[in-house]
Design a protein around this motif. Structure first.
Motif, PDB file in Angstrom:
ATOM      1  N   PHE A  20      -1.176  56.147  37.777  1.00  0.00           N
ATOM      2  CA  PHE A  20      -0.860  54.964  38.580  1.00  0.00           C
ATOM      3  C   PHE A  20       0.233  54.183  37.870  1.00  0.00           C
ATOM      4  N   PRO A  21       1.294  53.766  38.568  1.00  0.00           N
ATOM      5  CA  PRO A  21       1.487  53.859  40.017  1.00  0.00           C
ATOM      6  C   PRO A  21       2.086  55.159  40.510  1.00  0.00           C
ATOM      7  N   GLY A  22       2.507  56.027  39.573  1.00  0.00           N
ATOM      8  CA  GLY A  22       3.084  57.286  40.018  1.00  0.00           C
ATOM      9  C   GLY A  22       4.299  57.055  40.904  1.00  0.00           C
ATOM     10  N   THR A  23       4.318  57.708  42.067  1.00  0.00           N
ATOM     11  CA  THR A  23       5.449  57.575  42.995  1.00  0.00           C
ATOM     12  C   THR A  23       5.158  56.611  44.139  1.00  0.00           C
ATOM     13  N   LEU A  24       4.076  55.849  44.043  1.00  0.00           N
ATOM     14  CA  LEU A  24       3.699  54.933  45.119  1.00  0.00           C
ATOM     15  C   LEU A  24       4.711  53.806  45.252  1.00  0.00           C
ATOM     16  N   ASP A  25       5.007  53.425  46.496  1.00  0.00           N
ATOM     17  CA  ASP A  25       5.857  52.251  46.698  1.00  0.00           C
ATOM     18  C   ASP A  25       5.018  51.000  46.506  1.00  0.00           C
ATOM     19  N   SER A  26       5.658  49.837  46.609  1.00  0.00           N
ATOM     20  CA  SER A  26       4.955  48.587  46.273  1.00  0.00           C
ATOM     21  C   SER A  26       3.763  48.328  47.188  1.00  0.00           C
ATOM     22  N   ASP A  27       3.888  48.627  48.484  1.00  0.00           N
ATOM     23  CA  ASP A  27       2.755  48.417  49.389  1.00  0.00           C
ATOM     24  C   ASP A  27       1.600  49.350  49.039  1.00  0.00           C
ATOM     25  N   GLN A  28       1.900  50.618  48.766  1.00  0.00           N
ATOM     26  CA  GLN A  28       0.853  51.562  48.412  1.00  0.00           C
ATOM     27  C   GLN A  28       0.169  51.155  47.111  1.00  0.00           C
ATOM     28  N   GLN A  29       0.938  50.658  46.162  1.00  0.00           N
ATOM     29  CA  GLN A  29       0.349  50.180  44.911  1.00  0.00           C
ATOM     30  C   GLN A  29      -0.608  49.023  45.178  1.00  0.00           C
ATOM     31  N   ASN A  30      -0.177  48.085  46.032  1.00  0.00           N
ATOM     32  CA  ASN A  30      -1.035  46.950  46.367  1.00  0.00           C
ATOM     33  C   ASN A  30      -2.327  47.423  47.018  1.00  0.00           C
ATOM     34  N   GLU A  31      -2.233  48.407  47.893  1.00  0.00           N
ATOM     35  CA  GLU A  31      -3.407  48.891  48.622  1.00  0.00           C
ATOM     36  C   GLU A  31      -4.390  49.592  47.682  1.00  0.00           C
ATOM     37  N   VAL A  32      -3.861  50.372  46.739  1.00  0.00           N
ATOM     38  CA  VAL A  32      -4.726  51.033  45.767  1.00  0.00           C
ATOM     39  C   VAL A  32      -5.387  50.003  44.860  1.00  0.00           C
ATOM     40  N   ALA A  33      -4.574  49.104  44.298  1.00  0.00           N
ATOM     41  CA  ALA A  33      -5.119  48.098  43.383  1.00  0.00           C
ATOM     42  C   ALA A  33      -6.106  47.185  44.102  1.00  0.00           C
ATOM     43  N   GLY A  34      -5.756  46.757  45.312  1.00  0.00           N
ATOM     44  CA  GLY A  34      -6.643  45.871  46.068  1.00  0.00           C
ATOM     45  C   GLY A  34      -7.945  46.533  46.439  1.00  0.00           C
ATOM     46  N   THR A  35      -7.903  47.821  46.754  1.00  0.00           N
ATOM     47  CA  THR A  35      -9.131  48.538  47.092  1.00  0.00           C
ATOM     48  C   THR A  35     -10.040  48.632  45.871  1.00  0.00           C
ATOM     49  N   GLY A  36      -9.447  48.916  44.708  1.00  0.00           N
ATOM     50  CA  GLY A  36     -10.247  48.956  43.485  1.00  0.00           C
ATOM     51  C   GLY A  36     -10.865  47.605  43.174  1.00  0.00           C
ATOM     52  N   GLU A  37     -10.091  46.543  43.361  1.00  0.00           N
ATOM     53  CA  GLU A  37     -10.621  45.194  43.096  1.00  0.00           C
ATOM     54  C   GLU A  37     -11.733  44.846  44.071  1.00  0.00           C
ATOM     55  N   ALA A  38     -11.583  45.250  45.342  1.00  0.00           N
ATOM     56  CA  ALA A  38     -12.637  45.004  46.319  1.00  0.00           C
ATOM     57  C   ALA A  38     -13.900  45.767  45.944  1.00  0.00           C
ATOM     58  N   TYR A  39     -13.736  47.039  45.535  1.00  0.00           N
ATOM     59  CA  TYR A  39     -14.906  47.844  45.144  1.00  0.00           C
ATOM     60  C   TYR A  39     -15.688  47.138  44.038  1.00  0.00           C
ATOM     61  N   TRP A  40     -14.979  46.736  42.983  1.00  0.00           N
ATOM     62  CA  TRP A  40     -15.670  46.144  41.847  1.00  0.00           C
ATOM     63  C   TRP A  40     -16.214  44.753  42.154  1.00  0.00           C
ATOM     64  N   PHE A  41     -15.563  44.031  43.043  1.00  0.00           N
ATOM     65  CA  PHE A  41     -16.113  42.734  43.455  1.00  0.00           C
ATOM     66  C   PHE A  41     -17.488  42.917  44.088  1.00  0.00           C
ATOM     67  N   PHE A  42     -17.592  43.816  45.058  1.00  0.00           N
ATOM     68  CA  PHE A  42     -18.877  44.023  45.728  1.00  0.00           C
ATOM     69  C   PHE A  42     -19.887  44.706  44.802  1.00  0.00           C
ATOM     70  N   LYS A  43     -19.416  45.575  43.916  1.00  0.00           N
ATOM     71  CA  LYS A  43     -20.335  46.242  42.983  1.00  0.00           C
ATOM     72  C   LYS A  43     -20.891  45.249  41.981  1.00  0.00           C
ATOM     73  N   ASN A  44     -20.030  44.432  41.389  1.00  0.00           N
ATOM     74  CA  ASN A  44     -20.483  43.488  40.368  1.00  0.00           C
ATOM     75  C   ASN A  44     -21.270  42.332  40.963  1.00  0.00           C
TER      76      ASN A  44
END
Length: 299
Positions: A20-44
């Motif tokens: 990460f971020p590899g070849t992802l554009d800025s929107d794709q990076q935001n979507e990956v990072a935001g999804t991870g943050e959402a996962y951990w928010f609900f998990k924690n």
């Protein structure tokens, strides 16, 4: 967690474990990072392993061609984003809908729908507050306190030519947001159903040829607003004006690109009684300043 550019059936451009971020554009990076943050928010916060509590893969789709941009949504299988609509609070907002669907199962209609949106707003903002990626830019783009957006539906002024004059009116919840629009106004004529009138728009208009490109007037009542709207669209009307059948006025719900408004029962009576051709103008009646910033219709 996978990210697709077009549809879930395509090969993912990023999968958990990839660089990460590899070849992802800025929107794709935001979507990956935001999804991870959402996962951990609900998990924690709630001990929940993904939205189904069983570790379901969290799939995001960038520039899904099936949604109208600019927008983002949860479709029951994936969260989907248009480019430029990928901030952390937006991503967490959409995942919030997934968690809601698999927990309380709130219907996306009426009051439960409003609660569904409110929960996603709260969770999206909470995730936004837990990191520093978007706080400053978001603050810079907020609307001015106390001011609505120019993209918000508000009070309108409705004026019909003599002998009708200024009407008591309210904008419909469908169609273009009204700044200024004008045109000819014609009373729609249709068959008389049981307990109906020849101006209720509940059947195809007999004077459809006279309605193309114009505003059509119909009475409220007997059939659903959607039926009247469908008949107006079939006639090629530019807009539809509903005359109330009781005191006061209320906004009309629907799904249409027609201009729409409701006028009072008294004004409707005047419109139907007119013996000369009529014109109508609809104008934004807001007097307070409003911001240019447009709200996103996040699903």
């Amino acid at each position: 967690m996978s990210l697709h550019e077009q549809s879930i059936g395509d090969s993912p451009v990023w999968t958990e474990g990839d660089a990460f971020p590899g070849t992802l554009d800025s929107d794709q990076q935001n979507e990956v990072a935001g999804t991870g943050e959402a996962y951990w928010f609900f998990k924690n916060s709630f001990g929940r392993d993904s939205y189904d509590a069983k570790g379901a893969k969290m799939i995001t789709v960038n520039n899904d061609p099936s949604i109208d941009c600019p927008n983002a949504n949860w479709n029951g299988k994936s969260t989907n984003y248009c480019s430029g609509v990928s901030s952390d609070d937006t991503v967490a907002h959409e995942w919030g809908h997934a968690y809601t669907e698999y927990t309380s199962g709130l219907l996306y209609q009426w009051q439960p729908g409003a609660m569904n949106e409110a929960y996603s707003d709260i969770w999206g903002e909470t995730v936004d507050m837990l990191n520093t990626r978007f706080n400053s830019p978001d603050e810079e783009t907020h609307r001015t306190d106390g001011q609505c957006s120019k993209g918000t539906r508000g009070d309108i002024a409705v004026v019909v030519s003599d002998p009708v004059g200024t009407c008591t009116g309210v904008a419909a919840s469908f169609g273009p947001i009204i700044s200024h629009v004008e045109g000819d106004l014609v009373v729609g004529k249709d068959a008389v159903e049981t307990d109906g009138t020849d101006t209720d728009g509940c059947s195809p208009f007999s004077n459809a040829a006279a309605l193309a490109g114009k505003f059509v007037y119909v009475d409220r009542g007997l059939c659903a607003f959607t039926t009247k709207i469908d008949n107006a669209e079939a006639a090629g009307a530019k807009g539809i004006i509903f005359g109330n059948n009781r005191d006061g006025v209320s906004s009309v719900a629907g799904d249409s690109e027609l201009y729409g408004a409701m006028v009072s029962q008294a004004d409707g009576t005047k419109i139907k009684a007119a013996t000369t051709p009529l014109t109508i103008s609809l104008d934004d009646a807001a007097t307070d300043p409003r911001d240019d910033e447009l709200p996103l219709a996040l699903g």
